[in-house]
Design an enzyme around this catalytic site. Structure first.
Site, PDB file in Angstrom:
ATOM      1  N   CYS A  57      34.195 -31.055 -23.216  1.00  0.00           N
ATOM      2  CA  CYS A  57      34.358 -31.372 -24.641  1.00  0.00           C
ATOM      3  C   CYS A  57      34.713 -30.157 -25.491  1.00  0.00           C
ATOM      4  CB  CYS A  57      33.069 -31.994 -25.178  1.00  0.00           C
ATOM      5  SG  CYS A  57      31.697 -30.831 -25.122  1.00  0.00           S
ATOM      6  N   ASP A  71      32.659 -27.851 -26.501  1.00  0.00           N
ATOM      7  CA  ASP A  71      31.543 -27.379 -27.318  1.00  0.00           C
ATOM      8  C   ASP A  71      30.862 -26.180 -26.663  1.00  0.00           C
ATOM      9  OD1 ASP A  71      31.925 -29.254 -29.277  1.00  0.00           O
ATOM     10  OD2 ASP A  71      30.692 -30.748 -28.282  1.00  0.00           O
ATOM     11  N   CYS A 108      27.094 -31.478 -29.669  1.00  0.00           N
ATOM     12  CA  CYS A 108      26.762 -32.766 -30.268  1.00  0.00           C
ATOM     13  C   CYS A 108      25.247 -32.986 -30.304  1.00  0.00           C
ATOM     14  CB  CYS A 108      27.412 -33.863 -29.438  1.00  0.00           C
ATOM     15  SG  CYS A 108      26.666 -33.947 -27.813  1.00  0.00           S
ATOM     16  N   CYS A 157      26.583 -32.879 -21.637  1.00  0.00           N
ATOM     17  CA  CYS A 157      25.986 -32.145 -22.755  1.00  0.00           C
ATOM     18  C   CYS A 157      24.645 -31.532 -22.344  1.00  0.00           C
ATOM     19  CB  CYS A 157      25.768 -33.065 -23.944  1.00  0.00           C
ATOM     20  SG  CYS A 157      27.155 -34.143 -24.279  1.00  0.00           S
TER      21      CYS A 157
HETATM   22 FE1  FES Z   1      30.117 -31.626 -26.422  1.00  0.00          FE
HETATM   23 FE2  FES Z   1      28.015 -33.122 -26.210  1.00  0.00          FE
HETATM   24  S1  FES Z   1      30.053 -33.778 -26.584  1.00  0.00           S
HETATM   25  S2  FES Z   1      28.122 -30.993 -26.010  1.00  0.00           S
END
Ligand code: FES
Length: 211
Positions: free
Chosen positions: A36, A38, A63, A107
């Site tokens: 993702c 992140d 998230c 995540c």
């Molecule tokens: Fe990226 Fe959860 S969608 S850490």
């Protein structure tokens, strides 16, 4: 629409424990998720005698699942020895949260990985790593896969930022395909230096830019 998250996850998301950073930590790491894009950073303080984690903090740019897992995993790790903390699995973290939606497994994996990387960083900085492999270009590249390229949300190797790697007499030189005045040049440089200089046989990492 009903929330995909249960009450425990939502509570940890709204009131995350142990957030923030520790200045001059004993161990630290930043990990990014290829799934993702992140990122999450984690900081540790470790008692040198008992090897117990005395303080732990995290910063998440992810998230709700990632924030909730960071919160629970820091709670689980605090007060444990680094050996015990290394064994915490994402399944344990997810169970402690009463379950996460399947689609959000990456995540919590990300939060667990950053804990393990911060422990590894602590062990490397304190000479606790026993397998002393000589650093090769492949090892350097593997480390650089942990450095995120914030422009694309993927690591710097996957996004072809690494032009050249040279290893000589304990010095690693990395050429990055970015202008030196790019807004992310410094953060990528610092992160890469941190990842490479923690290798046991490397004294110095030098990062240069193509422009
Ligand atoms: Fe990226 Fe959860 S969608 S850490």
């Amino acid at each position: 629409m009903p929330s995909p998250y249960n009450d425990i996850v939502l509570e940890h998301f709204k009131n995350p424990r142990n957030t923030g950073r520790i200045e001059n930590p004993d161990g630290k790491a930043t990990e990014g998720s290829p799934a993702c894009g992140d990122m999450v950073s984690l900081y540790l303080m470790v008692d040198p005698e008992t090897k117990i984690i005395t303080d732990i903090k995290f910063e998440s740019y992810g998230c709700a699942s990632n924030i909730a897992t960071g919160s629970i995993i820091t709670e689980l790790a605090k007060g444990k020895t680094i050996e015990e903390a290394k064994k915490i699995t994402w399944k344990e973290a997810s169970d402690a949260l009463g379950g996460l939606p399947k689609i959000k497994a990456h995540c919590s994996v990300l939060a667990v990985e950053v804990l393990r990387s911060a422990i590894l960083n602590y062990e490397e900085k304190h000479g606790l790593i026993t397998s002393k492999e000589v650093t090769t270009e492949e090892i350097v590249r593997k480390r650089l896969k942990k450095v995120m390229n914030p422009i694309k949300g993927l690591d710097m190797v996957a996004t072809h930022l690494v032009k050249e790697i040279e290893i000589k007499d304990g010095v690693v030189r990395i050429l990055i395909d970015l202008p030196a005045d790019h807004q992310f040049a410094n953060s990528i440089k610092e992160d890469a230096i941190e990842k490479i200089e923690s290798l046991w046989d490397i004294d110095k990492a030098v990062v240069e830019f193509t422009d």
